[in-house]
Scaffold this motif. Sequence first.
Motif, PDB file in Angstrom:
ATOM      1  N   ARG A   1       0.820  -1.243   0.026  1.00  0.00           N
ATOM      2  CA  ARG A   1      -0.042  -0.146  -0.030  1.00  0.00           C
ATOM      3  C   ARG A   1       0.787   1.133   0.010  1.00  0.00           C
ATOM      4  O   ARG A   1       1.888   1.330   0.457  1.00  0.00           O
ATOM      5  N   ALA A   2       0.393   2.405  -0.443  1.00  0.00           N
ATOM      6  CA  ALA A   2       0.974   3.465  -0.432  1.00  0.00           C
ATOM      7  C   ALA A   2       1.164   4.029   1.016  1.00  0.00           C
ATOM      8  O   ALA A   2       0.318   3.750   1.849  1.00  0.00           O
TER       9      ALA A   2
ATOM     10  N   VAL B   1      -0.236   9.755   0.445  1.00  0.00           N
ATOM     11  CA  VAL B   1      -1.820   9.986  -0.006  1.00  0.00           C
ATOM     12  C   VAL B   1      -2.177  11.379   0.597  1.00  0.00           C
ATOM     13  O   VAL B   1      -2.820  12.115   0.010  1.00  0.00           O
TER      14      VAL B   1
ATOM     15  N   ASP C   1       4.022   2.946  -3.471  1.00  0.00           N
ATOM     16  CA  ASP C   1       3.890   4.536  -3.739  1.00  0.00           C
ATOM     17  C   ASP C   1       3.811   4.498  -5.095  1.00  0.00           C
ATOM     18  O   ASP C   1       2.946   5.268  -5.630  1.00  0.00           O
TER      19      ASP C   1
ATOM     20  N   TRP D   1       0.368   3.613  -6.481  1.00  0.00           N
ATOM     21  CA  TRP D   1      -0.643   4.667  -6.134  1.00  0.00           C
ATOM     22  C   TRP D   1      -0.464   5.971  -7.102  1.00  0.00           C
ATOM     23  O   TRP D   1      -1.661   6.421  -7.434  1.00  0.00           O
TER      24      TRP D   1
END
Length: 205
Positions: free
Chosen positions: A23-24, A29, A50, A53
């Motif tokens: 996940r980022a 985010v 990252d 994303w």
Amino acid sequence: MTVFDRQWWEERYRSAPALWSGRANAQLVAEVAELPPGRALDAGCGEGGDAFWLAERDWDVVAVDISTVALDRAAAEAERRGLSGRIRFEQADLTAWTPTGRYDLVTAAFLHPPSAVRGPLYARLAGAVAPGGTLLLVQHDPSDAAVVPRPDLPDLYATAEELAADLDPEQWDIITTAARPRTVHHPEHGGEVTVHDAVLVARRH
């Protein structure tokens, strides 16, 4: 003293089928979600969370890491997600690498170079930010050492204010210097604890 060189990182990634969540990171985010997409440099991209994303939000990404194991995993996942056309992966040792071209966003999350390397490394990354572009640096805040196990190497950690001090105020607007709280599971007892990310956001004039 542990030397976090290419061999160390290759073995670190080989030791687990997936070292990170994919996940980022939360600070990327939070800080980038409202920026218009453009060209991005993800320095120290690891397994690509990252970069994915960003690419999913129409950024064109150059993603650089020291580990070929990590990059191979990231490239395979980018292919699976249909993102290969938006991400170019590159192997490089950031301590001796200079970016080419200019980017609307340069981001580096949790690199933690020692102090003798930190200034020159981040200066090279900052030099790759285009006018009007954004620099985002994220590190574990030094205060985390009292909360969760970290390598007993205090020279690797810096506050956001210390990172900002290296930027020329005639060239940069400092948008954010923060020790931002984040809840994580303690790696030993499993309970939830609050750690802090040192977050620097700056915009080039």
